[in-house]
Design a protein around this motif. Structure first.
Motif, PDB file in Angstrom:
ATOM      1  N   ASP A  41      48.732  64.240  51.079  1.00  0.00           N
ATOM      2  CA  ASP A  41      47.340  63.788  51.122  1.00  0.00           C
ATOM      3  C   ASP A  41      46.459  64.764  51.891  1.00  0.00           C
ATOM      4  OD1 ASP A  41      47.914  61.513  49.661  1.00  0.00           O
ATOM      5  OD2 ASP A  41      48.125  60.224  51.428  1.00  0.00           O
ATOM      6  N   HIS A  67      37.466  59.100  49.416  1.00  0.00           N
ATOM      7  CA  HIS A  67      38.734  58.404  49.161  1.00  0.00           C
ATOM      8  C   HIS A  67      39.877  59.053  49.937  1.00  0.00           C
ATOM      9  CE1 HIS A  67      41.971  56.426  46.885  1.00  0.00           C
ATOM     10  NE2 HIS A  67      42.543  57.610  46.950  1.00  0.00           N
ATOM     11  N   GLU A  68      39.963  60.372  49.894  1.00  0.00           N
ATOM     12  CA  GLU A  68      41.085  61.066  50.540  1.00  0.00           C
ATOM     13  C   GLU A  68      41.001  60.972  52.057  1.00  0.00           C
ATOM     14  OE1 GLU A  68      44.603  61.980  49.816  1.00  0.00           O
ATOM     15  OE2 GLU A  68      43.263  62.018  48.105  1.00  0.00           O
ATOM     16  N   ASP A  71      42.267  57.600  52.785  1.00  0.00           N
ATOM     17  CA  ASP A  71      43.709  57.578  52.549  1.00  0.00           C
ATOM     18  C   ASP A  71      44.452  58.205  53.731  1.00  0.00           C
ATOM     19  OD1 ASP A  71      45.801  56.766  50.920  1.00  0.00           O
ATOM     20  OD2 ASP A  71      45.792  58.603  49.720  1.00  0.00           O
ATOM     21  N   TRP A  74      44.393  55.844  56.625  1.00  0.00           N
ATOM     22  CA  TRP A  74      45.393  54.806  56.370  1.00  0.00           C
ATOM     23  C   TRP A  74      46.773  55.291  56.790  1.00  0.00           C
ATOM     24  CZ3 TRP A  74      49.256  54.879  52.376  1.00  0.00           C
ATOM     25  CH2 TRP A  74      49.980  53.685  52.261  1.00  0.00           C
TER      26      TRP A  74
END
Length: 113
Positions: A41, A67-68, A71, A74
Motif C-alpha cells: 500500500d 483512498h490510499e 488505507d 487503517w
C-alpha cells in the motif's frame, strides 16, 4: 472522530477481512503478511503522490490518493493494535522527542507560529 473511534472502526473492518479470508482461503493473514500488505500500500501511495506532483500518470487521481492514505492509516492502526501499541501515547511521546531534537538545533529566535 477520535483515535479510539478510528481504531474501533479499523478493527471491525480487519475482523471482517479475517472472516472473509477464513471463508475463502481457510486462514487469516499473519501479522507479517499484514505488514507486507501495508508495504504494498505504501508503494501504491508513492506512485499516487508522484502522480499528484505530475511526475507520472496514474488513473484515479485525487480520489485514489485519498483512498490510499486512508488505507495506510487503517494498516497502521491495525498493526498498532496487533502489536499492543498504545498509538496515541507513542505518537505524543515521539512528537515530543522530535520537537525537542529539532528545537535544540534551531536558533532561539525561531518560535513556531
Amino acid at each position: 472522530m477520535s483515535l479510539d473511534e478510528l481504531l474501533q472502526q479499523a478493527m471491525r473492518v480487519h475482523d471482517r477481512y479475517d472472516r472473509l479470508n477464513m471463508q475463502e482461503r481457510g486462514r487469516v493473514w499473519t501479522r507479517e503478511e499484514f505488514m507486507l500488505g501495508f508495504v504494498g500500500d505504501v508503494g501504491d501511495l508513492a506512485k499516487l503522490v508522484m502522480a499528484e506532483e505530475g511526475a507520472r500518470e496514474v488513473p484515479g487521481g485525487r480520489a485514489e490518493l485519498e483512498h490510499e492514505l486512508a488505507d495506510c492509516l487503517w494498516s497502521v492502526l491495525v498493526l498498532a493494535h496487533r502489536y499492543d501499541v498504545d498509538l496515541e501515547a507513542a505518537f505524543r511521546r515521539t512528537m515530543a522527542e522530535l520537537d525537542a531534537a529539532i528545537s535544540s538545533r534551531l536558533p532561539n529566535s525561531e518560535e513556531p507560529t
